[in-house]
Design an enzyme around this catalytic site. Structure first.
Site, PDB file in Angstrom:
ATOM      1  N   CYS A  23      10.118  41.660 -32.157  1.00 47.94           N
ATOM      2  CA  CYS A  23      10.206  40.196 -32.157  1.00 47.94           C
ATOM      3  C   CYS A  23       9.326  39.570 -33.232  1.00 47.94           C
ATOM      4  O   CYS A  23       8.125  39.846 -33.311  1.00 47.94           O
ATOM      5  CB  CYS A  23       9.810  39.652 -30.797  1.00 47.94           C
ATOM      6  SG  CYS A  23       9.940  37.853 -30.708  1.00 47.94           S
TER       7      CYS A  23
ATOM      8  N   CYS B 131      14.816  38.844 -27.102  1.00 47.72           N
ATOM      9  CA  CYS B 131      14.098  38.219 -25.982  1.00 47.72           C
ATOM     10  C   CYS B 131      15.028  38.162 -24.773  1.00 47.72           C
ATOM     11  O   CYS B 131      15.269  37.108 -24.200  1.00 47.72           O
ATOM     12  CB  CYS B 131      13.613  36.825 -26.376  1.00 47.72           C
ATOM     13  SG  CYS B 131      12.363  36.142 -25.253  1.00 47.72           S
TER      14      CYS B 131
ATOM     15  N   CYS C  64       9.898  43.344 -27.386  1.00 48.38           N
ATOM     16  CA  CYS C  64       8.861  42.549 -28.042  1.00 48.38           C
ATOM     17  C   CYS C  64       8.386  43.161 -29.361  1.00 48.38           C
ATOM     18  O   CYS C  64       7.964  42.440 -30.262  1.00 48.38           O
ATOM     19  CB  CYS C  64       7.676  42.356 -27.099  1.00 48.38           C
ATOM     20  SG  CYS C  64       8.114  41.407 -25.615  1.00 48.38           S
TER      21      CYS C  64
ATOM     22  N   GLU D  23      31.699  27.443 -28.969  1.00 48.63           N
ATOM     23  CA  GLU D  23      30.561  26.999 -28.160  1.00 48.63           C
ATOM     24  C   GLU D  23      30.979  26.729 -26.713  1.00 48.63           C
ATOM     25  O   GLU D  23      30.223  27.009 -25.788  1.00 48.63           O
ATOM     26  CB  GLU D  23      29.925  25.743 -28.766  1.00 48.63           C
ATOM     27  CG  GLU D  23      29.081  26.028 -29.998  1.00 48.63           C
ATOM     28  CD  GLU D  23      27.913  26.968 -29.693  1.00 48.63           C
ATOM     29  OE1 GLU D  23      27.262  26.809 -28.653  1.00 48.63           O
ATOM     30  OE2 GLU D  23      27.672  27.900 -30.485  1.00 48.63           O
TER      31      GLU D  23
ATOM     32  N   CYS E 115       3.317  34.474 -29.213  1.00 48.66           N
ATOM     33  CA  CYS E 115       4.038  34.369 -27.932  1.00 48.66           C
ATOM     34  C   CYS E 115       3.083  34.545 -26.760  1.00 48.66           C
ATOM     35  O   CYS E 115       2.519  35.620 -26.546  1.00 48.66           O
ATOM     36  CB  CYS E 115       5.148  35.399 -27.860  1.00 48.66           C
ATOM     37  SG  CYS E 115       6.020  35.391 -26.269  1.00 48.66           S
TER      38      CYS E 115
END
Length: 357
Positions: A204, A194, A201, A39, A210
């Site tokens: 998605c 995205c 899209c 991370e 959205c």
DNA sequence: AAAGCGGGGAA
DNA sequence: TTCCCAGCTTT
């Protein structure tokens, strides 16, 4: 009837089972330590760049004790080229604190994680969700983009009011179960579907709800950061090279540009390089050649680097110079394991050979 | 050539 | 709390 997660999370989890990334190096042996290291590396850096650095890093430092016991130079060496070196210094300092203050046990609560250097709310939440399945929202750059589009937020995500609103939304979408999968899923969606430009899209799982998709606004959202002009600064790099082709490097101050890394001595462009060389190191160069200037980009300014190659004979003075721990003669990567600033590494690789050397 | 990215620390 | 800083990759 209480649902365990909203439509957003439910759709995302279904998508993740088919399309999510499940074989990244830090997803094998998903310990808190490995997730932590990954991370931190991923904070400003994309997955493809991080993978080889991560593999080398955990091979050398397999656990927090190994990292805590390391010299900072070696940690920075393994970070060299990734950028944002304060991440490495903070990670190293945090590892030492975990060993001394928690007897080597990584924290299980988010406040303890957030009190460690280099770890804010999002990183702490990601570590606990991914490695221990605890329920914490995350809000990294990918998630901000997904949430701004989904909710039709047209203000810049870096604005403090917008940021607060995004945290509330992130929290509200976070499910009660499958926290590791959900957290990986929303990051993966931002990274692979995205994306900033030309989002996919049609692929998605969230497009039915959205706002940006339904209003054809994915080009306008997320709003770009307000831009400021980047001033140009100039500096000289003094490349002192002795008769054995060794090059003098200095350790840079712990904070600021390339903090803690090794680089060439710098001097202002108004100063005379040969005189600076004599004054600071007691070495009289036999010649000075001005190499091609190069530009290095930072977020807030551009740096024009004007390298000057100075051939010196170092024998008589080498010992005296080396008494300072912050200076060394560098003979190539094989003999020194150091963190080098990126342009320093490039310039070293492009030096013309010393005449008669 | 320009933009993106998360957190620390100074103001 | 609000600015300002950092360094590479991608477009």
């Amino acid at each position: 009837m209480t649902q365990s997660c909203d439509a957003f999370a439910a759709a995302l989890l279904v998508w993740f089972d088919q399309n999510g990334r499940k074989h990244l190096p830090w997803q094998k042996m998903r310990t808190p330590y490995r997730v932590w290291v990954s991370e931190i590396m991923l904070q400003q850096t994309q997955v493809g760049t991080v993978i080889p650095y991560f593999e080398r890093f955990v091979a050398r430092f397999p656990d927090v004790e190994a990292l805590a016991a390391a010299e900072q130079d070696e940690v920075l060496h393994l970070w060299s080229g990734l950028g944002y070196y304060s991440r490495a210094r903070n990670l190293h300092a945090a590892a030492r604190r975990v060993v001394t203050e928690h007897r080597g046990k990584l924290p299980t609560d988010i406040d303890a994680w957030q009190s460690l250097p280099g770890i804010g709310r999002s990183t702490a939440g990601a570590i606990l969700a991914l490695s221990r399945g605890k329920r914490h929202p995350i809000l990294d750059g990918n998630v901000k983009r997904v949430l701004c589009r989904y909710h039709g937020i047209e203000t810049w995500a870096g604005e403090s009011e917008t940021g607060k609103a995004l945290w509330v939304l992130a929290e509200s979408h976070t499910p009660k179960r499958r926290l590791a999968a959900y957290t990986q899923a929303i990051m993966d969606l931002g990274a692979t579907v995205c994306v900033r430009q030309q989002p996919r899209c049609r692929a998605c799982p969230l497009r039915r709800g959205c706002s940006a998709f339904l209003n054809r606004a994915t080009d306008a959202i997320p709003a770009p950061r307000p831009k400021k002009p980047r001033p140009l600064r100039r500096t000289r790099f003094l490349i002192l090279r002795d008769q054995d082709q060794a090059v003098l490097l200095e350790r840079r101050p712990p904070s600021g540009v390339w903090g803690g890394l090794w680089g060439f001595p710098e001097c202002p462009v108004e100063a005379d390089p040969a005189r600076t060389c004599a004054e600071r190191f007691g070495l009289k160069p036999s010649g000075a050649s001005y190499l091609k200037p190069r530009q290095h980009g930072f977020t807030h300014f551009r740096l024009q680097i004007e390298p000057v190659l100075l051939d010196v004979n170092a024998d008589a003075n080498a010992d005296r110079i080396m008494e300072a721990r912050s200076v060394l003669w560098y003979k190539g990567a094989s003999s020194n394991r150091l963190g080098l600033a990126a342009p320093v590494g490039r310039i070293l690789g492009e030096l013309p050979p010393r005449a008669g050397g």
